[in-house]
Design a protein around this motif. Structure first.
Motif, PDB file in Angstrom:
ATOM      1  N   ALA A 218       0.812  -1.218   0.000  1.00 36.22           N
ATOM      2  CA  ALA A 218       0.000   0.000   0.000  1.00 36.22           C
ATOM      3  C   ALA A 218       0.849   1.275   0.000  1.00 36.22           C
ATOM      4  CB  ALA A 218      -0.969  -0.004   1.178  1.00 36.22           C
ATOM      5  N   LEU A 219       1.903   1.323   0.816  1.00 36.29           N
ATOM      6  CA  LEU A 219       2.728   2.537   0.869  1.00 36.29           C
ATOM      7  C   LEU A 219       3.368   2.856  -0.477  1.00 36.29           C
ATOM      8  CD1 LEU A 219       4.447   2.272   4.361  1.00 36.29           C
ATOM      9  CD2 LEU A 219       2.804   3.976   3.607  1.00 36.29           C
ATOM     10  N   GLY A 220       3.909   1.839  -1.134  1.00 29.34           N
ATOM     11  CA  GLY A 220       4.545   2.062  -2.436  1.00 29.34           C
ATOM     12  C   GLY A 220       3.559   2.506  -3.497  1.00 29.34           C
ATOM     13  N   VAL A 221       2.386   1.875  -3.511  1.00 32.11           N
ATOM     14  CA  VAL A 221       1.359   2.239  -4.490  1.00 32.11           C
ATOM     15  C   VAL A 221       0.850   3.653  -4.206  1.00 32.11           C
ATOM     16  CG1 VAL A 221      -0.937   1.685  -5.385  1.00 32.11           C
ATOM     17  CG2 VAL A 221       0.691  -0.156  -4.928  1.00 32.11           C
ATOM     18  N   ALA A 222       0.628   3.977  -2.922  1.00 25.13           N
ATOM     19  CA  ALA A 222       0.168   5.328  -2.565  1.00 25.13           C
ATOM     20  C   ALA A 222       1.200   6.377  -2.963  1.00 25.13           C
ATOM     21  CB  ALA A 222      -0.128   5.403  -1.071  1.00 25.13           C
ATOM     22  N   ALA A 223       2.461   6.072  -2.794  1.00 25.32           N
ATOM     23  CA  ALA A 223       3.510   7.017  -3.202  1.00 25.32           C
ATOM     24  C   ALA A 223       3.465   7.268  -4.706  1.00 25.32           C
ATOM     25  CB  ALA A 223       4.889   6.495  -2.787  1.00 25.32           C
ATOM     26  N   GLU A 224       3.238   6.219  -5.479  1.00 31.74           N
ATOM     27  CA  GLU A 224       3.124   6.382  -6.928  1.00 31.74           C
ATOM     28  C   GLU A 224       1.909   7.231  -7.299  1.00 31.74           C
ATOM     29  OE1 GLU A 224       5.022   5.392  -9.642  1.00 31.74           O
ATOM     30  OE2 GLU A 224       6.491   5.028  -8.080  1.00 31.74           O
ATOM     31  N   ILE A 225       0.802   6.998  -6.608  1.00 32.93           N
ATOM     32  CA  ILE A 225      -0.414   7.785  -6.864  1.00 32.93           C
ATOM     33  C   ILE A 225      -0.152   9.257  -6.543  1.00 32.93           C
ATOM     34  CG2 ILE A 225      -2.795   8.197  -6.129  1.00 32.93           C
ATOM     35  CD1 ILE A 225      -2.974   5.107  -5.655  1.00 32.93           C
ATOM     36  N   ASP A 226       0.457   9.507  -5.381  1.00 32.92           N
ATOM     37  CA  ASP A 226       0.758  10.884  -4.986  1.00 32.92           C
ATOM     38  C   ASP A 226       1.718  11.551  -5.971  1.00 32.92           C
ATOM     39  OD1 ASP A 226      -0.891  10.657  -2.772  1.00 32.92           O
ATOM     40  OD2 ASP A 226       0.753  10.205  -1.396  1.00 32.92           O
ATOM     41  N   ASP A 227       2.747  10.817  -6.406  1.00 36.50           N
ATOM     42  CA  ASP A 227       3.730  11.373  -7.341  1.00 36.50           C
ATOM     43  C   ASP A 227       3.118  11.699  -8.698  1.00 36.50           C
ATOM     44  OD1 ASP A 227       5.711  11.211  -5.446  1.00 36.50           O
ATOM     45  OD2 ASP A 227       6.640   9.404  -6.280  1.00 36.50           O
ATOM     46  N   ALA A 228       2.039  11.004  -9.058  1.00 36.31           N
ATOM     47  CA  ALA A 228       1.409  11.229 -10.363  1.00 36.31           C
ATOM     48  C   ALA A 228       0.672  12.562 -10.434  1.00 36.31           C
ATOM     49  CB  ALA A 228       0.451  10.084 -10.687  1.00 36.31           C
ATOM     50  N   ASN A 229       0.318  13.130  -9.276  1.00 35.29           N
ATOM     51  CA  ASN A 229      -0.366  14.433  -9.229  1.00 35.29           C
ATOM     52  C   ASN A 229      -1.611  14.489 -10.104  1.00 35.29           C
ATOM     53  OD1 ASN A 229       1.391  15.749  -7.387  1.00 35.29           O
ATOM     54  ND2 ASN A 229       2.891  15.956  -9.041  1.00 35.29           N
ATOM     55  N   PHE A 230      -2.462  13.490  -9.992  1.00 35.75           N
ATOM     56  CA  PHE A 230      -3.702  13.478 -10.755  1.00 35.75           C
ATOM     57  C   PHE A 230      -4.644  14.555 -10.213  1.00 35.75           C
ATOM     58  CE2 PHE A 230      -2.678   8.804 -11.169  1.00 35.75           C
ATOM     59  CZ  PHE A 230      -2.274   8.897 -12.495  1.00 35.75           C
ATOM     60  N   SER A 231      -5.297  15.280 -11.102  1.00 35.75           N
ATOM     61  CA  SER A 231      -6.230  16.325 -10.672  1.00 35.75           C
ATOM     62  C   SER A 231      -7.485  15.737 -10.028  1.00 35.75           C
ATOM     63  CB  SER A 231      -6.618  17.215 -11.857  1.00 35.75           C
ATOM     64  OG  SER A 231      -7.290  16.455 -12.832  1.00 35.75           O
ATOM     65  N   SER A 232      -7.741  14.467 -10.251  1.00 37.86           N
ATOM     66  CA  SER A 232      -8.919  13.821  -9.667  1.00 37.86           C
ATOM     67  C   SER A 232      -8.703  13.434  -8.199  1.00 37.86           C
ATOM     68  CB  SER A 232      -9.284  12.572 -10.471  1.00 37.86           C
ATOM     69  OG  SER A 232      -8.226  11.631 -10.427  1.00 37.86           O
ATOM     70  N   ILE A 233      -7.458  13.562  -7.710  1.00 36.58           N
ATOM     71  CA  ILE A 233      -7.128  13.094  -6.357  1.00 36.58           C
ATOM     72  C   ILE A 233      -6.555  14.233  -5.515  1.00 36.58           C
ATOM     73  CG2 ILE A 233      -5.691  11.509  -5.010  1.00 36.58           C
ATOM     74  CD1 ILE A 233      -5.752   9.639  -7.470  1.00 36.58           C
ATOM     75  N   ILE A 234      -7.129  14.418  -4.333  1.00 35.63           N
ATOM     76  CA  ILE A 234      -6.595  15.401  -3.387  1.00 35.63           C
ATOM     77  C   ILE A 234      -5.414  14.806  -2.630  1.00 35.63           C
ATOM     78  CG2 ILE A 234      -7.095  16.708  -1.288  1.00 35.63           C
ATOM     79  CD1 ILE A 234      -9.974  16.939  -2.264  1.00 35.63           C
ATOM     80  N   GLY A 235      -5.536  13.536  -2.230  1.00 40.45           N
ATOM     81  CA  GLY A 235      -4.459  12.883  -1.484  1.00 40.45           C
ATOM     82  C   GLY A 235      -4.788  11.451  -1.159  1.00 40.45           C
TER      83      GLY A 235
END
Length: 150
Positions: free
Chosen positions: A100-117
């Motif tokens: 989960a931590l690694g996947v969440a880091a990738e999601i955060d690094d992607a800076n998608f406009s659909s995601i706040i955090g």
């Protein structure tokens, strides 16, 4: 090939061919290949190469490449078959244990406009959606970096 590009290629090769769990181990392996760098330089290199520490099959944390420059931001570690459920503007992703931590880091690094955090646990990630985004937008964004099971 520049020294930096050559160093990057050696780092990628070492990480994919060996189970390296610390920067000291990696520095020693680089030294064995005639490459001398400081710990600070190695840290920057690992960050630039998108290297993460993820658990192997024994549960030991080792360095792994999480991005291939020839592919669009696909996770290369075995965090496959991530499932997603929704509750209003919250998404809950279930991963393999320890990912989960690694996947969440990738999601955060992607800076998608659909995601706040994101907030990550051991095998679960809470994805907080932007109010103006749709679930479909979130799903499409996530599919750019993970193998999302629907």
């Amino acid at each position: 090939m520049s020294d930096k590009k050559y160093r990057f290629e050696i780092i990628k090769t070492l990480i994919t061919e060996q189970e390296i769990g610390s920067q000291d181990e990696l520095l020693n392996s680089l030294s064995a290949h005639g490459i001398q760098v400081t710990q600070a330089t190695l840290s920057r290199d690992l960050r630039e190469l998108k290297v993460s520490k993820l658990p192997n099959s024994k549960g030991e944390y080792i360095y792994q490449l999480t991005e291939n420059e020839n592919e669009p931001r696909q996770l290369l570690h075995p965090a496959k078959q991530v499932s997603l459920m929704f509750s209003n503007n919250l998404g809950v992703l279930k991963t393999r244990v320890g990912y989960a931590l690694g996947v969440a880091a990738e999601i955060d690094d992607a800076n998608f406009s659909s995601i706040i955090g994101t907030i990550a646990g051991h095998d679960t990630i809470l994805v907080i959606m932007n109010e103006n985004s749709t679930r479909e937008q979130l799903i499409q964004d996530l599919k750019k970096i993970i193998n999302l099971k629907n």
